[in-house]
Design a protein around this motif. Structure first.
Motif, PDB file in Angstrom:
ATOM      1  N   LEU A 151      -3.821  -5.544   3.572  1.00 17.23           N
ATOM      2  CA  LEU A 151      -4.531  -6.069   2.411  1.00 17.23           C
ATOM      3  C   LEU A 151      -4.313  -5.189   1.188  1.00 17.23           C
ATOM      4  O   LEU A 151      -4.056  -5.687   0.092  1.00 17.23           O
ATOM      5  CB  LEU A 151      -6.024  -6.177   2.717  1.00 17.23           C
ATOM      6  N   ALA A 152      -4.398  -3.873   1.372  1.00 14.95           N
ATOM      7  CA  ALA A 152      -4.216  -2.946   0.260  1.00 14.95           C
ATOM      8  C   ALA A 152      -2.804  -3.045  -0.313  1.00 14.95           C
ATOM      9  O   ALA A 152      -2.617  -3.070  -1.542  1.00 14.95           O
ATOM     10  CB  ALA A 152      -4.508  -1.520   0.714  1.00 14.95           C
ATOM     11  N   VAL A 153      -1.811  -3.122   0.561  1.00 16.55           N
ATOM     12  CA  VAL A 153      -0.426  -3.242   0.085  1.00 16.55           C
ATOM     13  C   VAL A 153      -0.228  -4.577  -0.621  1.00 16.55           C
ATOM     14  O   VAL A 153       0.416  -4.648  -1.677  1.00 16.55           O
ATOM     15  CB  VAL A 153       0.567  -3.075   1.255  1.00 16.55           C
TER      16      VAL A 153
ATOM     17  N   THR B  51       6.703  -9.684  -1.977  1.00 20.83           N
ATOM     18  CA  THR B  51       5.382  -9.639  -1.350  1.00 20.83           C
ATOM     19  C   THR B  51       5.462  -9.347   0.138  1.00 20.83           C
ATOM     20  O   THR B  51       4.572  -8.696   0.687  1.00 20.83           O
ATOM     21  CB  THR B  51       4.629 -10.967  -1.558  1.00 20.83           C
ATOM     22  N   PHE B  52       6.512  -9.809   0.802  1.00 24.00           N
ATOM     23  CA  PHE B  52       6.573  -9.688   2.253  1.00 24.00           C
ATOM     24  C   PHE B  52       7.211  -8.397   2.752  1.00 24.00           C
ATOM     25  O   PHE B  52       6.732  -7.803   3.711  1.00 24.00           O
ATOM     26  CB  PHE B  52       7.324 -10.882   2.853  1.00 24.00           C
ATOM     27  N   VAL B  53       8.275  -7.960   2.135  1.00 26.69           N
ATOM     28  CA  VAL B  53       9.020  -6.797   2.634  1.00 26.69           C
ATOM     29  C   VAL B  53       8.176  -5.515   2.629  1.00 26.69           C
ATOM     30  O   VAL B  53       8.109  -4.829   3.651  1.00 26.69           O
ATOM     31  CB  VAL B  53      10.348  -6.621   1.859  1.00 26.69           C
TER      32      VAL B  53
ATOM     33  N   ILE C  84       7.012  -3.529   6.180  1.00 30.62           N
ATOM     34  CA  ILE C  84       7.390  -2.125   6.404  1.00 30.62           C
ATOM     35  C   ILE C  84       6.152  -1.255   6.590  1.00 30.62           C
ATOM     36  O   ILE C  84       6.069  -0.459   7.534  1.00 30.62           O
ATOM     37  CB  ILE C  84       8.272  -1.619   5.252  1.00 30.62           C
ATOM     38  N   VAL C  85       5.168  -1.400   5.714  1.00 31.27           N
ATOM     39  CA  VAL C  85       3.973  -0.557   5.784  1.00 31.27           C
ATOM     40  C   VAL C  85       3.147  -0.872   7.025  1.00 31.27           C
ATOM     41  O   VAL C  85       2.632   0.035   7.684  1.00 31.27           O
ATOM     42  CB  VAL C  85       3.139  -0.694   4.493  1.00 31.27           C
TER      43      VAL C  85
END
Length: 89
Positions: free
Chosen positions: A29-31, A50-52, A56-57
């Motif tokens: 959510l934060a990312v 938005t997705f990559v 990763i995170v």
């Protein structure tokens, strides 16, 4: 095992599920919010942006949080196994 004991196990399972899943969901959510703010400020509307970063995170956070998640699930399994051995008491 009666209905009350089954409900107790289900309640504990849902609680552990929330404890295990919440950190990763909050990180995602934060990312997502950070990327959305970046997109709004720069007016870059690239879909993959938005997705990559989120993928990763979230993957990296799963690697970091895996010991914590495993400990929580082990504790739940030990509790359930103890109840089975004790005859559901």
């Amino acid at each position: 095992m009666n209905a009350e004991q089954a409900l107790d196990i289900a309640r504990e399972t849902i609680f552990v599920l929330l404890i295990v899943a919440s950190p990763i969901m909050l990180i995602g959510l934060a990312v997502g919010l950070t990327v959305a703010i970046f997109q709004a400020l720069t007016q870059i509307q690239e879909v993959t942006l938005t997705f990559v970063p989120k993928i990763i995170v979230v993957f990296l956070s799963m690697l970091v949080l895996l010991p914590f998640m495993l400990n929580q699930l082990e504790g739940l399994m030990e509790t359930v196994a103890d109840r089975i051995i004790a005859g559901g008491g």
